[in-house]
Write a protein that holds these residues in place. Structure first.
Motif, PDB file in Angstrom:
ATOM      1  N   HIS A   2      35.129  34.766  39.681  1.00  0.00           N
ATOM      2  CA  HIS A   2      35.822  35.073  40.931  1.00  0.00           C
ATOM      3  C   HIS A   2      35.307  36.371  41.533  1.00  0.00           C
ATOM      4  O   HIS A   2      35.160  36.482  42.759  1.00  0.00           O
ATOM      5  CB  HIS A   2      37.328  35.172  40.675  1.00  0.00           C
ATOM      6  CG  HIS A   2      38.122  35.430  41.907  1.00  0.00           C
ATOM      7  ND1 HIS A   2      38.280  34.490  42.920  1.00  0.00           N
ATOM      8  CD2 HIS A   2      38.793  36.548  42.341  1.00  0.00           C
ATOM      9  CE1 HIS A   2      39.012  35.000  43.889  1.00  0.00           C
ATOM     10  NE2 HIS A   2      39.336  36.238  43.572  1.00  0.00           N
ATOM     11  N   ALA A   3      35.004  37.353  40.671  1.00  0.00           N
ATOM     12  CA  ALA A   3      34.495  38.641  41.160  1.00  0.00           C
ATOM     13  C   ALA A   3      33.120  38.463  41.812  1.00  0.00           C
ATOM     14  O   ALA A   3      32.838  39.075  42.852  1.00  0.00           O
ATOM     15  CB  ALA A   3      34.407  39.631  40.005  1.00  0.00           C
ATOM     16  N   LEU A   4      32.276  37.616  41.214  1.00  0.00           N
ATOM     17  CA  LEU A   4      30.956  37.353  41.788  1.00  0.00           C
ATOM     18  C   LEU A   4      31.073  36.636  43.132  1.00  0.00           C
ATOM     19  O   LEU A   4      30.322  36.921  44.068  1.00  0.00           O
ATOM     20  CB  LEU A   4      30.118  36.511  40.820  1.00  0.00           C
ATOM     21  CG  LEU A   4      29.638  37.214  39.544  1.00  0.00           C
ATOM     22  CD1 LEU A   4      28.919  36.219  38.627  1.00  0.00           C
ATOM     23  CD2 LEU A   4      28.714  38.383  39.900  1.00  0.00           C
ATOM     24  N   THR A   5      32.046  35.713  43.212  1.00  0.00           N
ATOM     25  CA  THR A   5      32.267  34.995  44.469  1.00  0.00           C
ATOM     26  C   THR A   5      32.689  35.949  45.570  1.00  0.00           C
ATOM     27  O   THR A   5      32.193  35.889  46.700  1.00  0.00           O
ATOM     28  CB  THR A   5      33.348  33.906  44.288  1.00  0.00           C
ATOM     29  OG1 THR A   5      32.931  32.986  43.278  1.00  0.00           O
ATOM     30  CG2 THR A   5      33.581  33.147  45.588  1.00  0.00           C
ATOM     31  N   ARG A   6      33.614  36.851  45.246  1.00  0.00           N
ATOM     32  CA  ARG A   6      34.076  37.823  46.226  1.00  0.00           C
ATOM     33  C   ARG A   6      32.941  38.763  46.647  1.00  0.00           C
ATOM     34  O   ARG A   6      32.830  39.135  47.819  1.00  0.00           O
ATOM     35  CB  ARG A   6      35.239  38.647  45.645  1.00  0.00           C
ATOM     36  CG  ARG A   6      36.512  37.863  45.418  1.00  0.00           C
ATOM     37  CD  ARG A   6      37.036  37.267  46.714  1.00  0.00           C
ATOM     38  NE  ARG A   6      37.284  38.286  47.723  1.00  0.00           N
ATOM     39  CZ  ARG A   6      37.492  38.018  49.012  1.00  0.00           C
ATOM     40  NH1 ARG A   6      37.436  36.780  49.446  1.00  0.00           N
ATOM     41  NH2 ARG A   6      37.733  39.007  49.859  1.00  0.00           N
TER      42      ARG A   6
END
Length: 210
Positions: A2-6
């Motif tokens: 999720h952090a990479l997506t954000r």
């Protein structure tokens, strides 16, 4: 994950903002130089004592404006990059909301199958353009054709056109993600951001506060 997506979403927005800022700056600079030299010619006619100075400044600014013929070509190239890079951003932000609204009039099981069918069509479309544009860009890079008015900086048409397969590749990845989310019952619509649902939540939240 999720952090990479954000992180990617922030980089995506930052790059689009950069392209918009660059287009604005280039156009503003060209318009400025293309009009301000007349002001110094006017001053040159009014004040005889400083006529040579103002006339010289006007000549220099006019020369700069004439040398900036590349600015129009650069603005077009940046605009093209923004369009193709922004396609996947449009998918993420549910830019097709009008189409989604029609789909939501059908029963939920039908919505799911229509969503998967639509994603399959989009994947086929995106994949076709990725393959075709890769061949096109490869041919341009081999030909080494200089971009009009930008070849003086060593910029070739192939360098500008490379955004086409990149843009369609990003669109393909977006719809692949959407297809998986619909298949796993994690969403119903075609967008990664359901604006209608968000608007409903905001409206409900506002009513609760009142």
């Amino acid at each position: 994950m999720h952090a990479l997506t954000r992180l990617w979403e922030h980089l995506e927005e930052a790059f689009i903002a950069f392209l918009l800022a660059a287009m604005t700056l280039v156009t503003f600079t060209y318009v400025l130089f293309n009009n301000v030299y007349t002001f110094f010619y006017t001053l040159s006619d009014k004040w005889t004592v400083t006529s040579a100075l103002f006339s010289s400044i006007g000549d220099h600014l006019m020369s700069v404006a004439q040398d900036m013929s590349w600015s129009v070509a650069l603005t077009k190239a940046l605009f093209g990059w923004m369009i193709f890079f922004g396609m996947s951003y449009g998918v993420r932000t549910a830019g097709h909301l009008g189409v989604d609204s029609l789909v939501k009039l059908t029963p939920r099981p039908v919505q799911r199958w229509l969503g998967m069918l639509a994603c399959t069509c989009c994947l086929a479309y995106g994949g076709l353009f990725v393959v075709a544009s890769l061949k096109w860009v490869a041919a341009l890079l081999v030909a080494k054709i200089g971009a009009e008015d930008l070849d003086q900086f060593g910029i070739e048409i192939g360098f500008i056109a490379v955004i086409v397969p990149i843009g369609f590749g990003l669109v393909f990845i977006r719809y692949l993600e959407i297809f998986w989310r619909i298949f796993t019952h994690r969403q119903m619509g075609l967008g990664l951001a359901d604006e209608a649902a968000e608007a409903s939540k905001l409206a409900a939240s506002s009513e609760e506060h009142h």
